[in-house]
Design a protein around this motif. Structure first.
Motif, PDB file in Angstrom:
ATOM      1  N   LEU A   1     -48.900 -40.356  65.583  1.00  0.00           N
ATOM      2  CA  LEU A   1     -48.843 -41.362  66.656  1.00  0.00           C
ATOM      3  C   LEU A   1     -50.232 -41.919  66.944  1.00  0.00           C
ATOM      4  N   ARG A   2     -51.182 -41.027  67.074  1.00  0.00           N
ATOM      5  CA  ARG A   2     -52.547 -41.473  67.432  1.00  0.00           C
ATOM      6  C   ARG A   2     -53.170 -42.301  66.314  1.00  0.00           C
ATOM      7  N   ARG A   3     -52.908 -41.895  65.072  1.00  0.00           N
ATOM      8  CA  ARG A   3     -53.457 -42.658  63.942  1.00  0.00           C
ATOM      9  C   ARG A   3     -52.879 -44.076  63.906  1.00  0.00           C
ATOM     10  N   SER A   4     -51.644 -44.205  64.397  1.00  0.00           N
ATOM     11  CA  SER A   4     -50.971 -45.512  64.335  1.00  0.00           C
ATOM     12  C   SER A   4     -51.306 -46.409  65.507  1.00  0.00           C
ATOM     13  N   MET A   5     -51.995 -45.847  66.497  1.00  0.00           N
ATOM     14  CA  MET A   5     -52.278 -46.654  67.694  1.00  0.00           C
ATOM     15  C   MET A   5     -53.607 -47.373  67.542  1.00  0.00           C
ATOM     16  N   LYS A   6     -53.648 -48.594  68.042  1.00  0.00           N
ATOM     17  CA  LYS A   6     -54.937 -49.275  68.123  1.00  0.00           C
ATOM     18  C   LYS A   6     -55.055 -49.852  69.520  1.00  0.00           C
ATOM     19  N   ARG A   7     -56.278 -49.869  69.986  1.00  0.00           N
ATOM     20  CA  ARG A   7     -56.487 -50.354  71.347  1.00  0.00           C
ATOM     21  C   ARG A   7     -56.763 -51.839  71.331  1.00  0.00           C
TER      22      ARG A   7
END
Ligand code: SF4
Length: 363
Positions: free
Chosen positions: A50-56
């Protein structure tokens, strides 16, 4: 807070695997803060994924900044306006920060079988707010809220096209709350929607909307603006070309399909007589789409008091997909859905398109 919705909302059914436009493809998936915080707290391999797929995303602009210096921002300090309490899937949402990084054109959690991996592993309640609500979007105003589904979804586009305007939209409360601009906008929108005649052309609807906006802007500003918007003039060959080129060259294009639609419309010579004949054959469908945009965006002027700009935006939102349908032969359900995906649901594009009308009106 009382919430109302268009009559066709109750008939919405997701087309699921039969959908020609999967809403888990081709656009960023916004993650509301609460859900993003939850994903950040998860341990294990799936938490890592999940974190790898998130971008801010960069902090979005807020509406009062957009038009702070505008001559149109008038009698009230926009910072006193009611802020949305729920994440907003439409224009000017100020609450989104994270999105999923797409895998090609797909949401990274859309499985080959068409199911959502997050929903399977964490449950529906832990999918982003956007996914839980889509294609619905809620706008909150001072004393009431409105929920409406978006024509970016072909099932919704079909519902809008088949529902007469007279049966579609509940009136907004005209006498509630303290905000005089909101009460004024509610009153005008109710009057516009109840007077919509499905036999009238786009040209007539656009002209009448702009005439009302011109008077309303004076009422809001308490002085006459030194500019106006000539809707029939907008439907001239050079102006149509100018709008199409703006959409093609100045906004971000999300899909190749949209680029091809615009390229084709720009490259062919414009035959206004043939377009007028086309729109006269389709007045009911175009009027229903026009009313959809009026319902969704008219009250947004409460944030900046720029009703002329919003009305110009609404009229062109109704016009552009109708024109593309005329050029390409695509059904309205497609051209309005594609326009909605590319413009309505892309915050940067939507703000830029709105700013475009701010410029156009001042010329
Ligand atoms: S676009 Fe609409 S019909 Fe298609 S999958 Fe999404 S919600 Fe369902």
């Amino acid at each position: 807070m009382k919430t109302s919705e268009p009559s066709y909302s109750a008939r919405f059914e997701c087309l699921a695997e039969k959908c020609p436009e999967n809403c888990c493809m081709e656009w960023d998936v916004d993650i509301d803060k609460k859900t993003a915080d939850y994903y950040r707290s998860l341990s294990g391999a799936f938490g890592d994924k999940l974190r790898r797929s998130m971008k801010r995303e960069e902090e979005p602009e807020i509406p009062e900044e957009v038009l702070k210096d505008s001559e149109l921002s008038a009698i009230e300090d926009p910072s006193e306006k009611v802020e949305d309490e729920v994440p907003d899937d439409g224009l000017f949402s100020g609450l989104r920060e994270d999105t999923f990084r797409l895998d090609g054109i797909r949401c990274p959690f859309l499985q080959e079988d068409g199911l959502c991996e997050i929903r399977i592993r964490l449950g529906y309640e832990n999918t982003p707010y956007t996914c839980r609500e889509h294609p619905f979007n809620t706008e909150e105003y001072e004393t009431f809220a409105e929920t409406s589904p978006s024509v970016s979804c072909p099932a919704v586009a079909k519902l809008v096209l088949e529902t007469p305007v007279s049966n579609a939209y509940p009136p907004a409360p005209e006498n509630e709350g303290k905000d005089p601009v909101l009460r004024l906008l509610c009153r005008k929108r109710n009057a516009i929607l109840s007077a919509f005649d499905e036999g009238k052309s786009l040209n007539r609807h656009g002209t009448e909307l702009m005439d009302i906006a011109q008077k309303l802007q004076i009422e809001i500003n308490r002085v006459a603006p030194d500019f106006a918007y000539d809707f029939p003039g907008r439907l001239s060959v050079p102006k149509i070309r100018e709008t199409l080129k703006f959409l093609r060259n100045d906004l971000t294009i999300l899909t190749e399909r949209w680029r091809m639609q615009l390229d084709k419309a720009i490259s062919v010579s414009i035959n206004l007589d043939a377009f007028n004949e086309f729109q006269n054959r389709h007045t009911a469908e175009i009027t229903r789409m026009f009313a959809y945009f009026v319902y969704r965006y008219y009250l947004k002027a409460v944030n900046d008091c720029a009703i002329l700009v919003w009305s110009a935006f609404i009229a062109d939102c109704a016009f552009v997909p109708a024109y593309l349908s005329f050029i390409s032969g695509e059904p309205f359900s497609n051209t309005y859905a594609w326009f909605s995906r590319e413009i309505e649901h892309d915050r940067v594009n939507a703000e830029a398109f709105l700013d475009y009308f701010d410029d156009v009106i001042r010329r």
